[in-house]
Design a protein around this motif. Structure first.
Motif, short mmCIF file in Angstrom:
data_model
loop_
_atom_site.label_atom_id
_atom_site.label_comp_id
_atom_site.label_asym_id
_atom_site.label_seq_id
_atom_site.Cartn_x
_atom_site.Cartn_y
_atom_site.Cartn_z
N ASP A 121 0.83 -1.19 0.00
CA ASP A 121 0.00 0.00 0.00
C ASP A 121 0.87 1.25 0.00
O ASP A 121 1.98 1.24 0.54
N LEU A 122 0.34 2.31 -0.58
CA LEU A 122 1.07 3.57 -0.65
C LEU A 122 1.00 4.29 0.70
O LEU A 122 -0.10 4.49 1.24
N PRO A 123 2.13 4.68 1.29
CA PRO A 123 2.08 5.43 2.56
C PRO A 123 1.35 6.75 2.39
O PRO A 123 1.41 7.38 1.33
N GLY A 269 15.79 -8.78 -3.14
CA GLY A 269 15.47 -9.20 -1.80
C GLY A 269 14.32 -8.39 -1.24
O GLY A 269 13.78 -7.49 -1.89
N GLU A 270 13.97 -8.68 -0.01
CA GLU A 270 12.85 -7.98 0.64
C GLU A 270 13.33 -6.62 1.15
O GLU A 270 14.34 -6.52 1.85
N LEU A 271 12.60 -5.57 0.78
CA LEU A 271 13.01 -4.21 1.12
C LEU A 271 11.86 -3.48 1.80
O LEU A 271 10.69 -3.78 1.55
N ASN A 272 12.19 -2.50 2.68
CA ASN A 272 11.12 -1.65 3.21
C ASN A 272 10.66 -0.70 2.12
O ASN A 272 11.28 -0.60 1.06
N SER A 278 12.32 2.47 -5.83
CA SER A 278 13.19 2.59 -7.01
C SER A 278 13.47 1.23 -7.66
O SER A 278 13.34 1.10 -8.89
N PRO A 279 13.85 0.18 -6.89
CA PRO A 279 14.01 -1.14 -7.53
C PRO A 279 12.73 -1.65 -8.17
O PRO A 279 12.77 -2.26 -9.24
N PHE A 280 11.59 -1.41 -7.52
CA PHE A 280 10.32 -1.83 -8.10
C PHE A 280 10.07 -1.15 -9.43
O PHE A 280 9.69 -1.79 -10.42
N MET A 281 10.28 0.18 -9.48
CA MET A 281 10.06 0.92 -10.72
C MET A 281 11.01 0.42 -11.82
O MET A 281 10.61 0.25 -12.97
N ALA A 282 12.26 0.19 -11.46
CA ALA A 282 13.22 -0.31 -12.44
C ALA A 282 12.80 -1.67 -12.98
O ALA A 282 12.90 -1.95 -14.18
#
Length: 311
Positions: A121-123, A269-272, A278-282
């Protein structure tokens, strides 16, 4: 505070918490004061840096922006309101500004994008900086315009990818380019969908990088990090890295059907959330690019998009 980078151009590193933590602002000398290229994010630390510079008697004639990401446009309104400095932006950049003024729409688009592609979810705090876009620029430029920065003439070069409105400024005689975030020295610029709208920015980016061969350079001044002296070599390294990542993404969805968030977790890996975006967008823009190349296919299940390799 100012560092000479070449004749007539100085650099100010503007630091701030979060994100990239700093941006390179370039000050091009002119008879009526400096032209500032990019400002840094809206933060107390960044404002203090500029105030300290103004306290030395520095005069600024105008601000010119490479693109409208927060760390480059963040203090443009402050320059205009507090210092009476005119701000110039591309016509495409103004369109992006108008999008970012609609905070609710941006948050809705990003929330929908994250949900569809398996993300968290978006903060609630995301999108609370729309005020930095709520001003009217004093002038506009577009592709191939010749621009006077300080006392020097530059060509405006449109380089979409990292941002739809990204521009570089090129000086042919000195083989000099102010390159913004288009190409950086030690890291790859993130190619993302920051307004939550789906399109294929990686394809745009590759085309923009390819254009660099038409602009011979000896000195490249990036928006972050150190100067680039061998642009051709840096481009080659950058494209090889993109190719490796694309091959990695393709291999992952050969083995199983996954959302973009699932592919991202396999790679990074699992990120907060702060480190995830940024990794998700990439990852997502790589999948969209591979989809456009007919190398992967998406299908939907329970409102989420899954990607798989096309046999």
């Amino acid at each position: 505070m100012l560092v000479d980078v070449c004749e007539g151009i100085e650099k100010l590193v503007v630091r701030f918490p979060g994100g990239m933590q700093e941006v390179n602002s370039y000050l091009v000398k002119g008879e009526n004061g400096y032209t500032v290229i990019d400002t840094g994010i809206y933060a107390e630390e960044a404002i203090a840096t500029w105030e300290s510079l103004f306290d030395t008697g520095v005069e600024v004639e105008k601000v010119v922006l490479t693109h409208t990401h927060q760390d480059h446009i963040g203090l443009a309104r402050w320059f205009q309101d507090q210092k009476g400095v005119p701000v110039f932006i591309s016509k495409l950049g103004y369109k992006e500004m108008l999008k970012h003024r609609d905070k609710a729409r941006i948050k809705e688009n990003l929330a929908d994008l994250l949900h569809m592609h398996g993300g968290p979810d978006l903060p609630g705090k995301i999108g609370n900086d729309s005020f930095i876009y709520e001003f009217e620029p004093d002038g506009f430029f577009e592709e191939t315009d010749t621009m006077l920065l300080g006392n020097q003439l530059f060509e405006a070069v449109w380089t979409p990818g990292h941002a739809p409105d990204h521009y570089c400024f090129y000086q042919k005689d000195r083989k000099l380019m102010l390159i913004g975030d288009h190409i950086l020295n030690n890291i790859s610029p993130v190619i993302g969908l920051w307004t939550g709208e789906e399109f294929d920015p990686l394809n745009d980016y590759f085309a923009s990088v390819e254009r660099m061969q038409h602009y011979p350079t000896e000195l490249v001044l990036p928006g972050h990090g150190e100067n680039i002296y061998r642009l051709g070599e840096r481009v080659k390294t950058l494209m090889q890295r993109h190719e490796r990542r694309l091959n990695e993404v393709e291999s992952i969805v050969k083995a199983e059907f996954l959302t973009a968030a699932g592919v991202c977790e396999k790679i990074y890996g699992e990120l907060n959330f702060a480190r995830f975006v940024s990794p998700f967008m990439a990852t997502l823009t790589r999948l969209i690019y591979l989809e456009a190349m007919d190398k992967v296919h998406r299908f939907y299940h329970n409102g989420k998009a899954y990607f798989r390799y096309i046999q």
